[in-house]
Design an enzyme around this catalytic site. Structure first.
Site, PDB file in Angstrom:
ATOM      1  CB  CYS A   1     -10.635 -15.000   2.757  1.00 64.36           C
ATOM      2  SG  CYS A   1      -9.478 -16.324   2.341  1.00 64.36           S
TER       3      CYS A   1
ATOM      4  NE  ARG B   1      -0.525  -7.015   8.805  1.00 68.06           N
ATOM      5  CZ  ARG B   1      -1.571  -7.738   8.435  1.00 68.06           C
ATOM      6  NH1 ARG B   1      -2.683  -7.144   8.036  1.00 68.06           N
ATOM      7  NH2 ARG B   1      -1.531  -9.056   8.471  1.00 68.06           N
TER       8      ARG B   1
ATOM      9  CE1 TYR C   1      -3.824  -2.181  -0.150  1.00 65.92           C
ATOM     10  CE2 TYR C   1      -3.171  -3.056   1.986  1.00 65.92           C
ATOM     11  CZ  TYR C   1      -3.984  -3.109   0.859  1.00 65.92           C
ATOM     12  OH  TYR C   1      -4.941  -4.090   0.756  1.00 65.92           O
TER      13      TYR C   1
ATOM     14  CD  GLU D   1     -22.830 -40.574   0.697  1.00 67.99           C
ATOM     15  OE1 GLU D   1     -22.488 -41.218  -0.333  1.00 67.99           O
ATOM     16  OE2 GLU D   1     -23.210 -39.394   0.668  1.00 67.99           O
TER      17      GLU D   1
END
Length: 642
Positions: A349, A220, A172, A411
């Site tokens: 995610c 960070r 960033y 199943e």
């Protein structure tokens, strides 16, 4: 046994009750104006309920054009404070502390998500993923952004956050200034390391001036950016000492920048667990402030060991907290088998972020829906029959039982898990078994009546007379009309993976999607000669770029032959005749494996509808899908039974 993990530790004057931290991960649950939603608040509250010592909220934009995603949080104006104060008040009902991560996305953004403007950067070099040429910041623009970081931090303090984390990692804007990978400037913000650190130094000073000396301020940063020309640990040691000297209260040691070739920011299942802890350990050796470590740490025992060895002071588990927000409480109570572990698949995610969608999780279908879900047992339990024991059926049975219904699961095979069982066999996917084992254990604890080796018929269900039938029979392999496809040396990929059939030394796999290429990797690791044939121009086209890159490395290392834009014409006794732009030719093979996709196995559906008016079809039985969608659909079917 986990004495280190559950001991408190201070960051500045803020005491964190344990060493487990939820590290920042983009959720995309806020409004587009940066204000908090009930969804966003409930998502974080679930983690506070679960016992995490510190929750670090993600990516609060310092101005309306600093956003890397459309629906992230922001504190660039005072009107945003009220909603985020509601978040911190909610978290403070529990023992957890909450820090606000503040950032500017820099070039790792695009005009569709950051308010319609050109991204900015120290130099005009596009991000590998976003690919818009950024505007090179002027000195006056840099000064303005420095002040915006300080103002954002002050608003975070007013909103009740216990501290702030300055995001100077993952490629960033701040990271871009610190690295010659992106920063090609020759003014006072470029060149030597002191110049490249000037931007972050001014930000730290501005933040500290505005929040005061007793308020926790952490950073960070990426210890190793993992790209040619990026920063590595040699410079990061210097950064760490400088950050401490400037008055930063803790260091969050991460890795990586954006890009498919980079294993750092969010490591996939192909990357070893806790692979970056030695970077954190190096940093910890040279500073006297607390150090966080992260990356593929998903097990409390693993976390305890890292602390015990003195390699870090706090353990970050971003994705681990998504998979099971209650992981700390379960670990503290010794309930390790009840933890729903992250399997490192990236499907929900990171996969969501590729399309700027809300965060999801394959193993946790309730993620991001905490605010609207009700687990209160029903007053009038129903009789529920689930047909099919794959991921969708298992999840439907689990949540229906949680709601108090009487659940039976049937199943046809002799084991539960469906295709998720064979999915664990390819290299680096062994952790998939943790989900299957977890949910089987949950069904046992919930008292779900399991029937294996049982084929469901209309007559059976007429005898049971269930109130609801959930059909989760998955899919069956597609068998196109290829000459020779029924020869005795031709097998389905699932049977090959499970070891149900023997394979020879020369193998041709028809189909180069995820299943075909993973089967190829599985066989190649057995040092067999493998070729993959795919009609499309690229292999594994349904995979995200990070997993595709890592799987391709295995195929190349083990010399798997790859034929794209190539069609299987005929399967012979000793080979496969194929055709592409070069003409027809024969690939020698003593075994042929079919991985040509699946079609819905829904032949029972119409018959079962004559038994019950309430038949719900989920997962692969409805349409070709994957485990992420099947589990979500199973959950929805189970929880919606009234």
């Amino acid at each position: 046994m986990l004495n280190h993990l559950f001991s408190p530790k201070k960051i500045n004057q803020c005491e964190i009750p344990n060493r487990l931290a939820v590290t920042a991960m983009v959720s995309n649950y806020c409004n587009q104006d940066g204000t908090a939603t009930d969804r966003y608040i409930a998502y974080h509250e679930e983690k506070a309920k679960g016992g995490w010592g510190l929750i670090i909220t993600e990516d609060y934009a310092v101005n309306p054009h600093a956003m890397g995603y459309k629906c992230i949080a922001g504190l660039w104006n005072d009107e945003q404070i009220e909603g985020h104060k509601k978040l911190t008040d909610t978290i403070h009902q529990y023992d957890s502390k909450v820090f606000c991560q503040i950032y500017h996305a820099g070039r790792q953004s695009n005009s569709t998500v950051n308010g319609g403007v050109q991204p900015v950067a120290p130099s005009a070099i596009p991000c590998p993923w976003n690919r818009e040429i950024p505007h090179e910041l002027t000195i006056s623009e840099i000064v303005q952004i420095v002040g915006e970081f300080g103002d954002c931090a002050l608003r975070a303090k007013k909103a009740g956050f216990d501290g702030v984390e300055i995001h100077a990692g993952h490629g960033y804007l701040i990271a871009e200034f610190m690295s010659t990978y992106v920063n090609k400037r020759t003014d006072k913000y470029g060149g030597c390391l002191d110049n490249r650190l000037r931007f972050v130094k001014e930000i730290v000073e501005n933040v500290r001036q505005k929040v005061g000396s007793d308020y926790p301020v952490t950073i960070r940063f990426s210890a190793d950016e993992g790209v040619p020309g990026g920063r590595d640990i040699s410079e990061s040691r210097i950064l760490a000492k400088q950050f401490e000297a400037w008055g930063v209260d803790a260091l969050h040691v991460s890795n990586g920048v954006y890009g498919s070739h980079n294993k750092g920011t969010v490591a996939p299942m192909y990357i070893p667990h806790a692979w970056t802890i030695d970077f954190a350990a190096e940093i910890k050796n040279i500073v006297d402030i607390p150090v966080f470590t992260v990356n593929r740490i998903n097990d409390p025992y693993m976390a305890e060991g890292i602390l015990e060895m003195g390699k870090a002071d706090f353990i970050g588990m971003g994705r681990g907290s998504l998979a099971d927000p209650a992981l700390p409480n379960k670990a503290k109570n010794g309930e390790f088998s009840s933890i729903r572990y992250c399997i490192g698949c990236l499907q929900g995610c990171v996969g969501a972020l590729y399309t700027d969608s809300p965060l999801a999780c394959l193993v946790n279908p309730s993620l991001g829906r905490e605010w609207e879900l009700n687990y209160t047992p029903v007053s009038a339990p129903k009789t529920v029959v689930v047909v099919g024991g794959g991921p969708g059926g298992l999840e439907a049975a689990r949540i229906a039982a949680v709601k108090g219904h009487e659940v039976s699961l049937y199943e046809q095979k002799g084991y539960l898990g469906g295709q998720f069982v064979s999915a664990a066999y390819p290299p680096s996917k062994g952790e998939f078994t943790t989900y299957t084992a977890w949910i089987i254990d949950e069904l046992d604890k919930l008292g779900v009546d399991i029937h294996l080796n049982t084929e469901v018929s209309k007559e059976l269900l007429q005898e049971i007379q269930p109130d609801t039938i959930i059909v989760a029979t998955g899919g069956t392999p597609m068998l196109p009309p290829i000459k020779g496809i029924y020869k005795p040396h031709v097998f389905a990929a699932e049977d090959v993976l499970l070891g149900n059939v023997p394979t020879g030394d020369k193998i041709v796999i028809a189909g180069g999607g995820e299943v075909g290429t993973e089967t190829a990797a599985h066989l190649a690791l057995q040092e067999k000669e493998v070729a993959v044939v795919e009609m499309f121009p690229t292999l594994m086209k349904e995979l995200d770029s990070v997993n595709r890159f890592n799987l391709t490395k295995i195929l190349n290392e083990y010399e798997v032959k790859q034929y794209t834009e190539t069609k299987v014409v005929e399967i012979l006794d000793d080979g496969v005749e194929v055709e592409n732009s070069q003409g027809r030719f024969i690939l020698q093979a003593d075994t042929v494996v079919l991985a040509l996709g699946y079609k819905p196995n829904n032949t029972l559906v119409n018959e079962l509808k004559t038994v019950s008016d309430n038949v719900v079809v989920v997962g692969g039985a409805l349409k070709t899908s994957n485990a992420l969608h099947a589990i979500r659909e199973g959950f929805d079917a189970g929880i919606s039974i009234k």
